[in-house]
Write a protein that holds these residues in place. Sequence first.
Motif, short mmCIF file in Angstrom:
data_model
loop_
_atom_site.label_atom_id
_atom_site.label_comp_id
_atom_site.label_asym_id
_atom_site.label_seq_id
_atom_site.Cartn_x
_atom_site.Cartn_y
_atom_site.Cartn_z
N PRO A 1 38.55 24.11 22.06
CA PRO A 1 39.48 25.25 22.68
C PRO A 1 38.06 26.50 23.19
N ILE A 2 38.67 27.44 24.17
CA ILE A 2 37.77 28.29 25.40
C ILE A 2 38.37 29.93 24.17
N VAL A 3 37.18 30.69 24.24
CA VAL A 3 37.65 32.13 24.05
C VAL A 3 36.89 33.04 25.10
N THR A 4 37.64 33.79 25.68
CA THR A 4 36.72 34.16 27.34
C THR A 4 37.21 35.56 27.11
N GLU A 5 36.10 36.41 27.47
CA GLU A 5 36.62 38.09 28.01
C GLU A 5 37.96 38.95 28.88
N LEU A 6 38.83 39.12 28.96
CA LEU A 6 39.16 39.84 29.31
C LEU A 6 39.39 41.08 29.85
N MET A 7 39.36 41.81 30.74
CA MET A 7 38.40 42.70 31.15
C MET A 7 39.96 43.31 32.18
N ILE B 1 42.27 34.79 23.92
CA ILE B 1 41.55 35.97 25.04
C ILE B 1 40.92 36.87 24.13
N GLN B 2 39.87 37.66 24.73
CA GLN B 2 39.02 38.73 23.76
C GLN B 2 39.25 39.76 24.63
N ILE B 3 39.11 40.69 23.82
CA ILE B 3 39.30 41.98 24.20
C ILE B 3 38.42 42.57 23.96
N GLY B 4 37.24 43.42 24.70
CA GLY B 4 35.80 43.89 23.78
C GLY B 4 36.46 44.84 23.90
N ALA B 5 34.90 45.05 22.43
CA ALA B 5 34.86 46.68 22.26
C ALA B 5 34.50 47.98 22.72
N ARG B 6 34.98 47.83 24.43
CA ARG B 6 34.40 49.05 25.01
C ARG B 6 36.48 49.52 25.54
N ASN B 7 36.84 48.00 25.01
CA ASN B 7 38.38 48.17 25.69
C ASN B 7 39.28 47.90 24.34
N MET B 8 38.98 48.48 23.12
CA MET B 8 39.66 48.56 22.20
C MET B 8 40.56 49.00 22.47
N GLN B 9 40.38 50.65 22.43
CA GLN B 9 41.84 51.51 22.98
C GLN B 9 42.40 51.48 24.00
N ASN B 10 42.09 50.92 25.12
CA ASN B 10 42.50 50.37 26.40
C ASN B 10 43.90 49.40 26.23
N GLY C 1 51.14 36.06 24.93
CA GLY C 1 51.70 35.13 23.97
C GLY C 1 50.74 34.26 23.42
N LYS C 2 49.41 34.53 22.72
CA LYS C 2 47.99 33.89 22.77
C LYS C 2 47.30 34.13 21.67
N PRO C 3 46.91 33.91 20.82
CA PRO C 3 46.05 34.34 20.41
C PRO C 3 45.25 35.50 20.95
N VAL C 4 44.70 36.76 20.48
CA VAL C 4 43.78 37.31 20.74
C VAL C 4 43.48 38.07 19.97
N LEU C 5 41.49 37.72 19.87
CA LEU C 5 40.51 38.57 19.26
C LEU C 5 40.04 39.76 19.95
N LEU C 6 40.16 40.01 18.59
CA LEU C 6 40.00 42.11 18.97
C LEU C 6 38.58 42.70 18.78
N LYS C 7 37.72 42.97 19.40
CA LYS C 7 36.22 43.71 18.96
C LYS C 7 36.98 45.13 18.37
N ARG C 8 36.05 45.31 17.35
CA ARG C 8 36.07 46.74 17.24
C ARG C 8 35.04 47.53 18.36
N GLY C 9 35.48 48.83 18.46
CA GLY C 9 35.01 49.75 19.25
C GLY C 9 33.91 50.24 18.56
N LEU C 10 32.62 50.93 19.16
CA LEU C 10 31.30 51.15 18.91
C LEU C 10 31.60 51.95 17.92
N SER C 11 32.80 53.18 18.46
CA SER C 11 32.76 54.34 16.69
C SER C 11 33.71 54.72 16.43
#
Lengths: 343, 343, 343, 343
Positions: free
Chosen positions: D164-170, D184-193, D204-214
């Motif tokens: 299975p694949i995970v990749t970032e959606l911007m 679906i990966q949400i990157g650190a810079r978009n954690m509060q988008n 309806g998909k699993p989401v991998l959410l990265k913690r924002g830089l601060s």
Amino acid sequence: MIVVLKPNTRPDAVETLVSQLEEKGFKIHISRGEEAMVLGLVGDTSRLTEESFLANDFVERVMRVSSSYKLASRAFHPDNTIIRCGNAVIGREANNARLAVIAGPCSVESREQLITVANAVKAAGAQILRGGAFKPRTSPYSFQGMGAEGIKLLLAAKEATGLPIVTELMSINQIDLFDGVDIIQIGARNMQNYDLLKEVGMAGKPVLLKRGLSSTVKEFLMSVEYLMAAGSRDVILCERGIRTFDSYTRNTLDISVVPWLQKETHLPVIIDPSHACGMSWMVPTLAKAAVAVGADGIMVEVHNNPPAALCDGEQSLTPDVFADLMRQLDRYAALEGRKLLSA
Amino acid sequence: MIVVLKPNTRPDAVETLVSQLEEKGFKIHISRGEEAMVLGLVGDTSRLTEESFLANDFVERVMRVSSSYKLASRAFHPDNTIIRCGNAVIGREANNARLAVIAGPCSVESREQLITVANAVKAAGAQILRGGAFKPRTSPYSFQGMGAEGIKLLLAAKEATGLPIVTELMSINQIDLFDGVDIIQIGARNMQNYDLLKEVGMAGKPVLLKRGLSSTVKEFLMSVEYLMAAGSRDVILCERGIRTFDSYTRNTLDISVVPWLQKETHLPVIIDPSHACGMSWMVPTLAKAAVAVGADGIMVEVHNNPPAALCDGEQSLTPDVFADLMRQLDRYAALEGRKLLSA
Amino acid sequence: MIVVLKPNTRPDAVETLVSQLEEKGFKIHISRGEEAMVLGLVGDTSRLTEESFLANDFVERVMRVSSSYKLASRAFHPDNTIIRCGNAVIGREANNARLAVIAGPCSVESREQLITVANAVKAAGAQILRGGAFKPRTSPYSFQGMGAEGIKLLLAAKEATGLPIVTELMSINQIDLFDGVDIIQIGARNMQNYDLLKEVGMAGKPVLLKRGLSSTVKEFLMSVEYLMAAGSRDVILCERGIRTFDSYTRNTLDISVVPWLQKETHLPVIIDPSHACGMSWMVPTLAKAAVAVGADGIMVEVHNNPPAALCDGEQSLTPDVFADLMRQLDRYAALEGRKLLSA
Amino acid sequence: MIVVLKPNTRPDAVETLVSQLEEKGFKIHISRGEEAMVLGLVGDTSRLTEESFLANDFVERVMRVSSSYKLASRAFHPDNTIIRCGNAVIGREANNARLAVIAGPCSVESREQLITVANAVKAAGAQILRGGAFKPRTSPYSFQGMGAEGIKLLLAAKEATGLPIVTELMSINQIDLFDGVDIIQIGARNMQNYDLLKEVGMAGKPVLLKRGLSSTVKEFLMSVEYLMAAGSRDVILCERGIRTFDSYTRNTLDISVVPWLQKETHLPVIIDPSHACGMSWMVPTLAKAAVAVGADGIMVEVHNNPPAALCDGEQSLTPDVFADLMRQLDRYAALEGRKLLSA
């Protein structure tokens, strides 16, 4: 102090905690909610730490209501503290009160250098001379200051110009050398050197305490409290920039600290724009901000030949730039009912 | 050292700077690009500061190529430093080397408390006893430690258990009391108390230096360099958490510092998980991480009755939890060819 | 760009790297020192990242000499950019140029509220109306703004008062609603939402870009570069406080950013004191500092009834306090040869 | 929620506040102390913000007792959430549960590169393939990813390997391309988008959410709450290093977040050691720490030829180093009753 207990805390645990606190002389108000039980402590909580409660696993959170600093607090001493030192008056005494301007080289390098700079800053309107004899340097291989000899030169400059002097004390073993020094400076790296604070607090002299690089404002006031609990009455608080994630300036000037501290404490608050930015071209701009936010004074590094300075040349103003700055700042001070220059 | 000059620097300014540097014994390589001129300095640059160049307004940037610490650098001393202290060996001597485990109460509170905890941590496998006699507390109204009496109790515990002891020195005036102390600890708040470092560096004892709350790894190594330049050979570096924007833990454990420091220096590096997180339930988890990243040891707070502790009860382990942790950590150490417990 | 190689790099590794770079069109200057070999790259390095070099294990360090932003750089565009918008002029056009004052409520709550505040801030001298229709809130359960309806009310307020409007865009899918909006605001949390920046850069409207909570000044300018590379010419940079270790203010106003950015870029720089401190009583003080350091404008939250505000009431000024502040700031601006109020 | 009022608050102000709150359906407990009056609110306070109270000048402080996240809270959902995705199971299902290992290149560069790396990481034991098609780069001039073409290559690699694949959606506008993407990966810079979170929460998909830089851990959980309030059930929390004052590593790995989040939420927590340190030689060490603290998985960058990588080569492992690491990590996992490799 407010202690929040976890939802299902056993009644006997509450009882034990409450009776322990009552034995220590506190009155306890208990308030039971759906989500938590809350204990309100009435009494002198300054000797209690928040953390000590957390060692009980049924305590969720602790919140201090009254401040843990007393002597430094404006609640305890509503009037501004005014510090007199030579012709300088530090603190807001009345309308039209002068701001304190402390200026001089980063380090004392020679008699000639010091007297030249001292005369220049005096002529420009500074009321207090600064100069480092003992220097806290990151590297043991960097110039460490002239030491005792530097103090002698400061005293000579004081005699030559009539300016009171402020210089940094790094170890209590140097205190005897500081007899003729008017204000003892405690540097940012020693802000939580509590043994030094206790000793300096007993020295009977005004103290200029710099905020630590990563000290919260509450920790800053607690260090002031160490000085005052040991006997100091005259403490000057100095913001000199804090450490953040960015490094385009040497430190980050936290300008908001001035109004906050002036609300919270009765002591004078000054700004050191030189260390805050670390770049001479930016120093005048930040000095204006310092006056605009109502600082009780500024401390500025001035050197007669910055590129040849043994320390901090990159952030030192020349005497000419400094004199020009003083005239500009005087106009800023006037907008807040104060002044920088004598009439 | 590499000095980048601004694009249109006047040739005579370059010449002046170059000849000043040549007089100081440096060889200078000049490289001219479209965007900048670059000076490469060859020679011992450890006495130069980057900032001193920036006082020339034609200097754009300065970059140090070699490190400014020498004695602490692995480049200077490729083999691991091994520190012997009682039965404890701190540093990686050989495969299967034991990790150093330092344990004990935050503060010495009474003979009974200390002996009880000392016996417990010894039985669990700790090789060194910790305990604070002089305590750096944020508030002057908090318990400040038992002082000289606390040192006496530590010496009694040493005699009773055979464990070497480590305890914090806050002022050089206390040094005479430290005769029987095996390792002198310098706390995070005093990491840049350079006068203290210089004096302690001359004491001829191993020193455990804690990283300051907001000290970069380079500043940390420069403080080590102060100790070593004054005479210390045996310095233990201790990461105990740094200050960041978040406060869900007391400090933020910077675990990456272990591999980085071990690459950069020959000195042993240990972790203090208790101060790093400030919550007893999290201490074992962080201790495992410490062993997993290859730390040369750990320092853990243990108290026989945490809720009654005069200091840091919320982060102290009970003897039972500590003993269980030791057995778990031993298995982690084995994965890296080391061990925690004696065979 | 300067690439420092490790001392014992194999000659063939150097050769390979150099020929790869030459193929990409760079000229390479090689300088060999005792401690390191240094490559100087001449050519357009803006497409290279420092990190890409570090994937070679023989590269010690990489230093960028020229900035990686071009369109935003003052080196590229020496004259100040002046942005016209209704009667407002943002940027320093000439001596005595007015500062831009943007004021209004945190969120649009109703027609009555918005028109009331808009009239009040106009009367006090503000030239641009702010008001949030789409609100980025930490909690999904907090008021999220009136959305499209809020934009309609802003347009109504624009018509009623003649004030141009600025409001935040959070998603490119909202862009059609922004036809009548004069300035598009990109909030701090979206400063590195690069897809949004690319789209907004093509919108042909002035953009007000807020600095991210933990963005370095270089990252800030790189985000500006995204907007400009996509087509924007008129970008307003807004400092609104950064995140640090202390939380006595909502954020930490980094006042030094104003002179630094004005040196580095040709674009106007403004300050938002409301978000910086988060406490209405401190806003006027910080606004004075903003003017004193030479900001090209300020953005201030004003609400007719702060305790009833749906968002940020604690940091909103009442119209009366705002009007009084404007008169004071006008005197500060005059000291720098500017003005706030029309004659 | 606990609201502390200032000592001399007028009774009518208290009454007004209390009746406003009662109208909103809260029960209010009032407790009067010497230093302060305290209101305890009982009811669902998740829609209230602390700040809204502070707009009343008689409010001293506000403290939330229950958390403001509900769906993400373990209190609300005591059992671990288990996410199934191909053969991978993310989350601790039972003893001996496998850790999730996500590996692959920073960016998709070509079919050959991706298939090569995918086969290698699969052979080494990874269960999920990562690879960036849309890349958030600080500079608009850096490689921005292959975009739609990159997604096609990921799908081809999925077919070829069964991973299975995970990749970032911007940007939400790319969502149609993500049909065949497993996580679906949400990157650190978009954690509060927040707009992106709301839309992705409905996908309806699993989401991998990265913690924002601060981002604080509470803000991190509030962003999770945005996803869950919009419909997501399967959210993976990823710590990838935070921003601090030091920069010897690319970011600072905040390892303590794993036990803290696992206590606070039921969702799986993983570590990305590659972005945390930014140096390939340190990645294996930090990966061990991740397993030691009980992370539910790791995400690691692997490239067949790191020096030629278009992005993040300096922090990518070669397939050989990765395979060796997997074998080591399996032994670490075993100590915590888990495993990395299939039997």
